[in-house]
Design a protein around this motif. Structure first.
Motif, PDB file in Angstrom:
ATOM      1  N   LEU A  26      74.347  -6.299 -15.649  1.00 18.05           N
ATOM      2  CA  LEU A  26      72.937  -6.710 -15.612  1.00 18.05           C
ATOM      3  C   LEU A  26      71.962  -5.536 -14.855  1.00 18.05           C
ATOM      4  O   LEU A  26      71.140  -4.951 -15.284  1.00 18.05           O
ATOM      5  CB  LEU A  26      72.462  -8.157 -15.509  1.00 18.05           C
ATOM      6  N   ALA A  94      68.099 -13.073 -13.796  1.00 16.12           N
ATOM      7  CA  ALA A  94      68.414 -11.768 -13.684  1.00 16.12           C
ATOM      8  C   ALA A  94      67.329 -10.628 -14.210  1.00 16.12           C
ATOM      9  O   ALA A  94      67.172  -9.600 -13.702  1.00 16.12           O
ATOM     10  CB  ALA A  94      69.764 -11.174 -14.031  1.00 16.12           C
ATOM     11  N   HIS A 127      63.641 -11.371  -2.254  1.00 17.85           N
ATOM     12  CA  HIS A 127      63.425 -10.262  -3.078  1.00 17.85           C
ATOM     13  C   HIS A 127      61.919  -9.656  -2.386  1.00 17.85           C
ATOM     14  O   HIS A 127      61.904  -8.402  -2.318  1.00 17.85           O
ATOM     15  CB  HIS A 127      63.291 -10.586  -4.541  1.00 17.85           C
ATOM     16  N   GLY A 165      70.906 -10.704  -5.724  1.00 13.51           N
ATOM     17  CA  GLY A 165      69.856 -10.198  -6.462  1.00 13.51           C
ATOM     18  C   GLY A 165      69.016  -9.554  -5.507  1.00 13.51           C
ATOM     19  O   GLY A 165      68.331  -8.405  -6.026  1.00 13.51           O
ATOM     20  N   PHE A 328      74.723 -23.145  -3.707  1.00 15.02           N
ATOM     21  CA  PHE A 328      73.561 -23.717  -4.599  1.00 15.02           C
ATOM     22  C   PHE A 328      73.886 -25.207  -4.275  1.00 15.02           C
ATOM     23  O   PHE A 328      74.931 -25.792  -4.385  1.00 15.02           O
ATOM     24  CB  PHE A 328      73.875 -23.331  -5.957  1.00 15.02           C
TER      25      PHE A 328
HETATM   26  C1  UD1 Z   1      73.995 -13.871  -8.441  1.00 17.30           C
HETATM   27  C2  UD1 Z   1      74.846 -13.959  -9.602  1.00 17.30           C
HETATM   28  C3  UD1 Z   1      75.219 -15.576  -9.872  1.00 17.30           C
HETATM   29  C4  UD1 Z   1      75.954 -16.128  -8.662  1.00 17.30           C
HETATM   30  C5  UD1 Z   1      75.279 -15.778  -7.247  1.00 17.30           C
HETATM   31  C6  UD1 Z   1      76.012 -16.260  -6.124  1.00 17.30           C
HETATM   32  C7  UD1 Z   1      73.730 -12.465 -11.051  1.00 17.30           C
HETATM   33  C8  UD1 Z   1      73.193 -12.059 -12.293  1.00 17.30           C
HETATM   34  N1  UD1 Z   1      73.983 -13.652 -10.878  1.00 17.30           N
HETATM   35  O1  UD1 Z   1      72.629 -14.884  -8.579  1.00 17.30           O
HETATM   36  O2  UD1 Z   1      76.216 -15.695 -10.877  1.00 17.30           O
HETATM   37  O3  UD1 Z   1      76.115 -17.453  -8.675  1.00 17.30           O
HETATM   38  O4  UD1 Z   1      75.050 -14.340  -7.240  1.00 17.30           O
HETATM   39  O5  UD1 Z   1      77.305 -15.312  -5.959  1.00 17.30           O
HETATM   40  O6  UD1 Z   1      74.448 -11.498 -10.261  1.00 17.30           O
HETATM   41  N2  UD1 Z   1      68.319 -17.155  -2.154  1.00 17.30           N
HETATM   42  C9  UD1 Z   1      67.072 -17.272  -1.302  1.00 17.30           C
HETATM   43  N3  UD1 Z   1      65.951 -16.592  -1.772  1.00 17.30           N
HETATM   44  C10 UD1 Z   1      66.047 -15.520  -2.406  1.00 17.30           C
HETATM   45  C11 UD1 Z   1      67.478 -15.417  -3.275  1.00 17.30           C
HETATM   46  C12 UD1 Z   1      68.274 -16.075  -3.037  1.00 17.30           C
HETATM   47  O7  UD1 Z   1      66.880 -18.445  -0.540  1.00 17.30           O
HETATM   48  O8  UD1 Z   1      65.105 -14.672  -2.488  1.00 17.30           O
HETATM   49  C13 UD1 Z   1      69.175 -18.100  -1.868  1.00 17.30           C
HETATM   50  C14 UD1 Z   1      69.891 -18.770  -3.351  1.00 17.30           C
HETATM   51  O9  UD1 Z   1      68.953 -19.966  -3.600  1.00 17.30           O
HETATM   52  C15 UD1 Z   1      71.227 -19.258  -2.940  1.00 17.30           C
HETATM   53  C16 UD1 Z   1      71.691 -17.828  -2.411  1.00 17.30           C
HETATM   54  O10 UD1 Z   1      70.330 -17.003  -1.914  1.00 17.30           O
HETATM   55  O11 UD1 Z   1      71.068 -20.226  -2.240  1.00 17.30           O
HETATM   56  C17 UD1 Z   1      72.466 -16.796  -3.122  1.00 17.30           C
HETATM   57  O12 UD1 Z   1      71.863 -16.471  -4.351  1.00 17.30           O
HETATM   58  P1  UD1 Z   1      71.870 -14.879  -4.721  1.00 17.30           P
HETATM   59  O13 UD1 Z   1      72.993 -14.336  -4.028  1.00 17.30           O
HETATM   60  O14 UD1 Z   1      70.555 -14.386  -4.638  1.00 17.30           O
HETATM   61  O15 UD1 Z   1      72.133 -15.271  -6.061  1.00 17.30           O
HETATM   62  P2  UD1 Z   1      71.468 -14.562  -7.420  1.00 17.30           P
HETATM   63  O16 UD1 Z   1      71.622 -13.006  -6.985  1.00 17.30           O
HETATM   64  O17 UD1 Z   1      70.617 -15.271  -7.952  1.00 17.30           O
END
Ligand code: UD1
Length: 418
Positions: A26, A94, A127, A165, A328
């Protein structure tokens, strides 16, 4: 609405080939926005999330075509739009990953915020903080993140949590910025490393991906390249658990063992036998399953994306297992469905206590998210009688041809449209 019907009780045997990684593909698809030259990507899985990403990219001006089963050609001669609409972002979080590339290429972007999600709040604050640190002006209006900049300038980004992300978005923003960016407390996931390999092949200068500190020296332009995406460690892990839960013997071809160390260790602790064979892993089980403690953690810890599948497995272990979900906050919806199938699971906050072995009996169950769906399929494989899984669209987001792959291993599984 499609449903998947599983008749349990068969030990799965045979060979299955792992597809390309969804979570690596992605962000790498989004790199088409960073260059006016064509890129070619191999080992791209045929998934609903990939189709959603291509639809989103098409709206922004990216042409794409499949060349054979797993190869994609993409070309963005010029951007025609700078917006990722709510309709797409809400179906696939994503989509938010276009923010960094759009800012880098065009200097402006309007990207819907993803909103709620079945597994937790999943905010995008990191982000936004990341692109702000590179000089973007950001405001939130009407549910959209609106961002502007002249040219982004390298900066220091400290992530409060090692978000996958956010790390990827900032990497893609910083690769064309003036000067050097440092991301501290960066995510170390293999998918982040694959994105770095792609950006470097395009002429970017990214160092340290896979460690806690990623350094990106901005360049003037990126060129088109060919890149092969890594195999999907979560799909591989799901087949490994399928072998363990059914007491079968599966050769998981192309399982990326170097990315599965925590998973291999837990399966061995449970009593499964895991051996490297060829370019993959053979997983079998003869003895009874043993209970374990599992704690989901950022990579290289046990992945949250295999927690539901592991919970299904532990319902069959002799004794008390404890699963703690640290990534999560509400990712236990599958537990309620497993309980309906006869599992003994008690949830207290972020902890699930699973007592086994339970005699599972097939039931109509509902998938609430992608990985929960796979957990329920695995439970169905171990259950008596028939399990009917609805809301299969969650599964189709991330598992390629799953009923065919499991069917080829001897599972009694079919998709019906009703
Ligand atoms: C990616 C994966 C997903 C996986 C996750 C954790 C992709 C497309 N998806 O999701 O399958 O379950 O990693 O391994 O690659 N958080 C914040 N603020 C933000 C961003 C994240 O507080 O701006 C928190 C989230 O709520 C969560 C943690 O950080 O508790 C991890 O999330 P993140 O690593 O960002 O997951 P994704 O990138 O969305």
């Amino acid at each position: 609405m499609d449903r998947i019907i599983i008749s349990g009780g068969t030990a799965l045997r045979g060979t299955v080939r792992v597809s390309g990684s969804k979570n690596a593909a992605l962000p790498i698809l989004m790199t088409a926005l960073l260059t006016d030259e064509p890129i070619t990507l191999r080992n791209i899985p045929r998934l609903r999330d990939v189709a959603t990403a291509l639809k989103l990219l098409a709206g922004l001006g990216v042409q794409s075509r499949w060349q054979g089963e797993e190869e994609l050609w993409l070309h963005c001669p010029a951007l025609v739009q700078d917006e990722a609409p709510y309709d797409l972002v809400k179906t696939m979080r994503a989509s938010f990953l276009v923010l960094g590339p759009l800012l880098a290429r065009a200097g402006h972007a309007r990207v819907s915020t993803p909103g709620g999600c079945a597994i937790g709040a999943r905010p995008v604050n990191l982000h936004i903080a990341g692109i702000r640190a590179l000089g973007a002006r950001v405001r939130l209006r009407h549910g959209y993140v609106e961002a502007h900049c002249e040219r982004l300038a390298g900066g220091r980004v400290w992530l409060d949590a090692p978000s996958v992300g956010a790390t990827e978005n900032v990497m893609m923003a910083a690769v064309l910025a003036r000067g050097t960016t440092t991301i501290e407390n960066a995510a170390r996931e293999p998918e982040v490393q694959d994105l770095a390999r792609m950006l470097n092949a395009m002429g970017g200068r990214v160092r340290g991906a896979g460690s806690h500190v990623v350094e990106i020296e901005g360049v003037e332009r990126l060129r088109g390249v060919a890149h092969e995406v890594i195999p999907d460690r979560i799909e591989a892990g799901s087949f490994m658990i399928a072998a363990a839960i059914t007491g079968g013997d599966i050769l998981v071809e192309r399982a990326p063992f170097e990315h599965l160390e925590a998973v291999i260790a837990k399966l061995e602790e449970c009593g499964a036998v895991v051996r490297r064979e060829g370019g993959g892993l053979r997983v079998s089980r003869r003895a009874a399953l043993l209970p374990v403690e599992v704690r989901t953690l950022p990579y290289p810890g046990f992945p949250t994306d295999l927690q539901a599948q592991m919970m299904a497995l532990l319902t069959q272990a002799r004794g008390t297992s404890v699963i703690t979900e640290t990534i999560f906050e509400s990712r236990f919806s599958h537990a309620l469905e497993l309980i309906r199938m006869g599992a003994d699971i008690v949830i207290k906050g972020a902890t699930a206590v699973v007592r086994g072995p339970s005699r599972l009996s097939g039931a109509p169950v509902m998938a609430s998210d992608l990985r929960a769906s796979m957990g329920l399929i695995l439970a169905g494989l171990a259950a008596e009688n028939t399990t009917e899984l609805s809301r299969v669209y969650h599964l189709d987001r991330g598992y390629e041809a799953i009923e065919k792959k499991l069917g080829a291993l001897g599972a009694s599984i079919e998709r019906v449209d009703r």
